[in-house]
Design an enzyme around this catalytic site. Sequence first.
Site, PDB file in Angstrom:
ATOM      1  N   HIS A  75       0.792  -1.213  -0.102  1.00 40.37           N
ATOM      2  CA  HIS A  75       0.048  -0.027  -0.035  1.00 40.37           C
ATOM      3  C   HIS A  75       0.940   1.236   0.056  1.00 40.37           C
ATOM      4  O   HIS A  75       1.724   1.404   0.856  1.00 40.37           O
ATOM      5  CB  HIS A  75      -0.873   0.123   1.146  1.00 40.37           C
ATOM      6  CG  HIS A  75      -2.209  -0.902   1.179  1.00 40.37           C
ATOM      7  ND1 HIS A  75      -3.709  -0.606   1.727  1.00 40.37           N
ATOM      8  CD2 HIS A  75      -2.381  -2.199   0.323  1.00 40.37           C
ATOM      9  CE1 HIS A  75      -4.311  -1.461   1.137  1.00 40.37           C
ATOM     10  NE2 HIS A  75      -3.689  -2.352   0.465  1.00 40.37           N
ATOM     11  N   TYR A 203      -8.961   5.717   7.412  1.00 38.22           N
ATOM     12  CA  TYR A 203      -9.100   6.050   8.970  1.00 38.22           C
ATOM     13  C   TYR A 203     -10.345   7.130   8.843  1.00 38.22           C
ATOM     14  O   TYR A 203     -10.092   8.130   8.488  1.00 38.22           O
ATOM     15  CB  TYR A 203      -7.937   6.735   9.434  1.00 38.22           C
ATOM     16  CG  TYR A 203      -6.833   5.725   9.563  1.00 38.22           C
ATOM     17  CD1 TYR A 203      -6.101   4.933   8.601  1.00 38.22           C
ATOM     18  CD2 TYR A 203      -6.488   5.004  10.792  1.00 38.22           C
ATOM     19  CE1 TYR A 203      -4.933   4.184   8.735  1.00 38.22           C
ATOM     20  CE2 TYR A 203      -5.504   3.968  10.960  1.00 38.22           C
ATOM     21  CZ  TYR A 203      -4.978   3.523   9.962  1.00 38.22           C
ATOM     22  OH  TYR A 203      -3.821   2.752  10.085  1.00 38.22           O
ATOM     23  N   PRO A 295      -3.792   0.587  18.812  1.00 35.50           N
ATOM     24  CA  PRO A 295      -3.704   0.069  17.308  1.00 35.50           C
ATOM     25  C   PRO A 295      -3.756   1.218  16.407  1.00 35.50           C
ATOM     26  O   PRO A 295      -3.554   1.108  15.195  1.00 35.50           O
ATOM     27  CB  PRO A 295      -4.837  -0.632  17.215  1.00 35.50           C
ATOM     28  CG  PRO A 295      -5.696  -0.329  18.264  1.00 35.50           C
ATOM     29  CD  PRO A 295      -5.269   0.210  19.177  1.00 35.50           C
ATOM     30  N   LYS A 299       1.167   0.124  15.233  1.00 34.96           N
ATOM     31  CA  LYS A 299       2.741  -0.031  15.323  1.00 34.96           C
ATOM     32  C   LYS A 299       3.011  -1.348  16.324  1.00 34.96           C
ATOM     33  O   LYS A 299       4.197  -1.485  16.373  1.00 34.96           O
ATOM     34  CB  LYS A 299       3.111   1.203  16.055  1.00 34.96           C
ATOM     35  CG  LYS A 299       3.342   2.393  15.330  1.00 34.96           C
ATOM     36  CD  LYS A 299       4.493   2.491  14.255  1.00 34.96           C
ATOM     37  CE  LYS A 299       4.480   3.446  13.166  1.00 34.96           C
ATOM     38  NZ  LYS A 299       4.282   2.743  11.968  1.00 34.96           N
ATOM     39  N   TYR A 387       4.054   6.812   9.963  1.00 33.27           N
ATOM     40  CA  TYR A 387       3.106   5.598   9.560  1.00 33.27           C
ATOM     41  C   TYR A 387       4.140   4.341   8.791  1.00 33.27           C
ATOM     42  O   TYR A 387       3.862   3.210   8.949  1.00 33.27           O
ATOM     43  CB  TYR A 387       2.000   5.891   8.773  1.00 33.27           C
ATOM     44  CG  TYR A 387       0.931   5.050   8.427  1.00 33.27           C
ATOM     45  CD1 TYR A 387      -0.019   5.032   9.471  1.00 33.27           C
ATOM     46  CD2 TYR A 387       0.999   4.220   7.377  1.00 33.27           C
ATOM     47  CE1 TYR A 387      -1.037   3.992   9.364  1.00 33.27           C
ATOM     48  CE2 TYR A 387       0.141   3.222   7.298  1.00 33.27           C
ATOM     49  CZ  TYR A 387      -0.947   3.022   8.372  1.00 33.27           C
ATOM     50  OH  TYR A 387      -2.162   2.087   8.256  1.00 33.27           O
TER      51      TYR A 387
END
Length: 401
Positions: A75, A203, A295, A299, A387
């Site tokens: 991704h 998100y 979460p 990580k 990220y």
Amino acid sequence: MEVLNTKVVIVGSGPAGLLLGQLLYKAGIDHIIIEQRSADYVAARIRAGILEQVSVDLLEKAGVDKQLKEFGLPHTGIEILVDGCKHRIDLSSLTQGKQVTVYGQTEVTKDLMQAREEAELTSFYEANDVKVHDFYEKPYVTFNKDGKLYQVNCDFIAGCDGYHGICRASIPKENIKTFEKVYPFGWLGVLADVPPVSDELIYVQSDRGFALCSMRSTTRSRYYLQVPVTDKVEEWSDEKFWDELKNRLDEESKNNLVTGPSIEKSIAPLRSFVTEPMRFGKLFLAGDAAHIVPPTGAKGLNLAASDIAYLSEALIEFYLSNSEEGINQYSEKCLKRVWKAERFSWWMTHLLHRFESDSDFDLKIKQAELAYVLGSEAGQTTLAENYVGLPYEIKSLKEAS
Ligand code: APR
Ligand code: PHB
């Protein structure tokens, strides 16, 4: 009682313990894994699913990336949905080409277990009453299995036994400090064999609370809803889950959402937690035994992997180059990366979740912060570089710096 001797005893057969075992095996270092649950239970546990590039590289180094290469989904971006409007964070263009890989932790665990079985390495599953002893001097581990008592003498113990394990609990209180933040909500997760609503993760920040649209493959989806920590999973029928998810999505996603029966549903509490230090004489803590992140930043598994990168390198240096440098630096090196990931996970959680205690002022500030992050290249870059995973110093990994 049966007495065994090995170099390293690994307590816990989660991803941290299994990965350490595999890397030690590759370096020819004798070790034993001791796990309290059954192999079937360990292999079936549903957890997160995003791997940083450095975690992928480590699995490659461990020789367990065949399935990952075939089925993992690279991704290059994520979507953030705010006030009904989607914003794409182009992870790759903001981080000089880095990306993440969608591949379930359940699959990582299975791949590692299979490699272990093929190499005929020793694991004791369903071990009861596991205890670690004398780890400042001459360490050994005892446990019961099928009514028989075992003692394993070793040079080092790796405490990879998760948040509820016995390794951290065995450390004298005066030698350890813990830092903790508990959040007043949990994540209700649903796994379903339906195609994902979008090619990339979404998100979602909404007035009704956070949501996350994730996936395991092109035919299996993973969705989450922020729920009060007091909610019981029985109170959430599939229908109620899908309805609430739709309530938090934008029109386009709502229309694209394919629903279906859940194959797993559970509520996980959210917590930030760090143990300092991470080494106690000849006992090392790694993964969830040493730290927990909420979460939101994906990580947890990646931090477990970076601890194991440092620990495996330290032990290999000790045995093959007669150097204690890595062992002496283990805790400090891990904690540097751990605290940065803790900060990022805490920040993402605050930014995207609804807290009951949020005042009108707090909500306005969050809105302004989101507008800044999403509207500025600097803001987006900060999010993206955290990220995809911050670099770390590992001599043997190509990506790390
Ligand atoms: N004796 C032996 N084994 C134990 C004991 C004990 N007393 N207590 C716990 N264990 C085992 C658990 O049954 C589990 O299989 O230790 C293992 C710990 O595994 P995980 O909890 O998966 O922790 P870790 O390997 O550090 O993996 C971290 O898991 O929770 C996620 O987000 C987290 O992705 C991260 C990853
Ligand atoms: C998941 O797919 O389970 C997942 C993905 C991203 C997260 C957390 C969980 O931030």
